[in-house]
Design a protein around this motif. Structure first.
Motif, mmCIF file in Angstrom:
data_model
loop_
_atom_site.group_PDB
_atom_site.id
_atom_site.type_symbol
_atom_site.label_atom_id
_atom_site.label_comp_id
_atom_site.label_asym_id
_atom_site.label_seq_id
_atom_site.Cartn_x
_atom_site.Cartn_y
_atom_site.Cartn_z
ATOM 1 N N GLN A 65 32.144 14.201 45.232
ATOM 2 C CA GLN A 65 33.409 14.912 45.441
ATOM 3 C C GLN A 65 33.200 16.119 46.354
ATOM 4 O OE1 GLN A 65 35.114 16.875 42.006
ATOM 5 N NE2 GLN A 65 37.177 16.359 42.692
ATOM 6 N N LEU A 66 32.141 16.862 46.126
ATOM 7 C CA LEU A 66 31.836 18.019 46.958
ATOM 8 C C LEU A 66 31.581 17.594 48.406
ATOM 9 C CD1 LEU A 66 31.355 21.046 47.147
ATOM 10 C CD2 LEU A 66 28.991 20.646 46.463
ATOM 11 N N GLU A 67 30.841 16.510 48.590
ATOM 12 C CA GLU A 67 30.580 16.008 49.947
ATOM 13 C C GLU A 67 31.887 15.617 50.649
ATOM 14 O OE1 GLU A 67 27.888 15.800 51.933
ATOM 15 O OE2 GLU A 67 26.805 16.920 50.395
ATOM 16 N N ARG A 68 32.796 14.956 49.922
ATOM 17 C CA ARG A 68 34.080 14.573 50.525
ATOM 18 C C ARG A 68 34.886 15.803 50.917
ATOM 19 N NH1 ARG A 68 33.800 10.776 46.462
ATOM 20 N NH2 ARG A 68 35.160 11.996 45.098
ATOM 21 N N MET A 69 34.882 16.819 50.058
ATOM 22 C CA MET A 69 35.616 18.041 50.357
ATOM 23 C C MET A 69 35.032 18.743 51.583
ATOM 24 S SD MET A 69 36.182 19.422 46.455
ATOM 25 C CE MET A 69 36.630 21.066 46.964
ATOM 26 N N MET A 70 33.714 18.790 51.668
ATOM 27 C CA MET A 70 33.072 19.437 52.813
ATOM 28 C C MET A 70 33.347 18.654 54.095
ATOM 29 S SD MET A 70 29.561 20.687 50.884
ATOM 30 C CE MET A 70 28.582 20.573 52.325
ATOM 31 N N ALA A 71 33.313 17.330 54.023
ATOM 32 C CA ALA A 71 33.598 16.510 55.197
ATOM 33 C C ALA A 71 35.044 16.691 55.646
ATOM 34 C CB ALA A 71 33.304 15.043 54.889
ATOM 35 N N ALA A 72 35.965 16.748 54.701
ATOM 36 C CA ALA A 72 37.376 16.951 55.044
ATOM 37 C C ALA A 72 37.580 18.317 55.688
ATOM 38 C CB ALA A 72 38.250 16.806 53.800
ATOM 39 N N THR A 73 36.878 19.324 55.183
ATOM 40 C CA THR A 73 36.983 20.666 55.756
ATOM 41 C C THR A 73 36.427 20.684 57.173
ATOM 42 O OG1 THR A 73 36.821 21.679 53.584
ATOM 43 C CG2 THR A 73 36.278 23.080 55.464
ATOM 44 N N ARG A 74 35.271 20.054 57.365
ATOM 45 C CA ARG A 74 34.697 19.988 58.719
ATOM 46 C C ARG A 74 35.639 19.269 59.678
ATOM 47 N NH1 ARG A 74 29.871 19.292 55.860
ATOM 48 N NH2 ARG A 74 30.054 17.034 55.920
ATOM 49 N N ALA A 75 36.217 18.153 59.222
ATOM 50 C CA ALA A 75 37.137 17.392 60.075
ATOM 51 C C ALA A 75 38.365 18.221 60.430
ATOM 52 C CB ALA A 75 37.541 16.097 59.373
ATOM 53 N N ALA A 76 38.916 18.938 59.467
ATOM 54 C CA ALA A 76 40.096 19.783 59.732
ATOM 55 C C ALA A 76 39.739 20.904 60.694
ATOM 56 C CB ALA A 76 40.645 20.355 58.433
ATOM 57 N N ASN A 77 38.567 21.496 60.523
ATOM 58 C CA ASN A 77 38.143 22.566 61.425
ATOM 59 C C ASN A 77 38.002 22.060 62.853
ATOM 60 O OD1 ASN A 77 38.100 24.430 59.359
ATOM 61 N ND2 ASN A 77 35.916 24.227 58.980
ATOM 62 N N GLU A 78 37.437 20.869 62.999
ATOM 63 C CA GLU A 78 37.295 20.298 64.342
ATOM 64 C C GLU A 78 38.645 19.900 64.918
ATOM 65 O OE1 GLU A 78 34.391 17.180 64.318
ATOM 66 O OE2 GLU A 78 32.852 18.508 63.502
ATOM 67 N N ARG A 79 39.493 19.321 64.077
ATOM 68 C CA ARG A 79 40.802 18.881 64.544
ATOM 69 C C ARG A 79 41.629 20.042 65.068
ATOM 70 N NH1 ARG A 79 45.630 16.762 60.801
ATOM 71 N NH2 ARG A 79 47.117 16.298 62.436
ATOM 72 N N PHE A 80 41.581 21.158 64.356
ATOM 73 C CA PHE A 80 42.368 22.313 64.745
ATOM 74 C C PHE A 80 41.553 23.316 65.552
ATOM 75 C CE2 PHE A 80 44.600 20.594 61.064
ATOM 76 C CZ PHE A 80 45.871 20.471 61.592
ATOM 77 N N GLN A 81 40.358 22.923 65.956
ATOM 78 C CA GLN A 81 39.460 23.741 66.768
ATOM 79 C C GLN A 81 39.268 25.132 66.160
ATOM 80 O OE1 GLN A 81 41.117 23.541 70.713
ATOM 81 N NE2 GLN A 81 40.412 21.464 71.014
ATOM 82 N N ILE A 82 38.923 25.124 64.908
ATOM 83 C CA ILE A 82 38.673 26.371 64.183
ATOM 84 C C ILE A 82 37.161 26.537 64.081
ATOM 85 C CG2 ILE A 82 38.977 27.576 61.995
ATOM 86 C CD1 ILE A 82 41.529 25.915 61.592
#
Length: 94
Positions: A65-82
């Motif tokens: 679950q933690l890995e999925r949350m971290m991956a989702a956060t990384r993906a959102a950061n890249e998507r929104f160029q944060i």
């Protein structure tokens, strides 16, 4: 078919239920340690093994679950160029 949000809620529920079962099993072991008959001791040994397996499975669930949350956060950061920490914090609150 479950949506990702429903799936996450189901996983949270499963983890919560597993934690409750583990807590109850630990309490049962603690409250039955004074029974000395072979039947009780054999049952307690089996429960202890099952409890150990359940704790390991819970740790795997939580790690996944933690890995999925971290991956989702990384993906959102890249998507929104944060890229900066400040941008990430501000995005979390919007």
């Amino acid at each position: 078919m479950e949506t990702p949000n429903q799936c996450a809620q189901s996983q949270q529920q499963l983890i919560g239920d597993l934690r409750m079962v583990i807590e109850n099993a630990e309490e049962l072991l603690k409250n039955t340690d004074h029974y000395t008959s072979a039947l009780y001791q054999n049952a307690r040994a089996k429960l202890a093994l099952a409890l150990e397996a359940a704790n390991e499975e819970l740790a795997r669930f939580e790690d996944a679950q933690l890995e999925r949350m971290m991956a989702a956060t990384r993906a959102a950061n890249e998507r929104f160029q944060i890229y900066s920490g400040e941008q990430r914090i501000l995005r979390a609150f919007h």
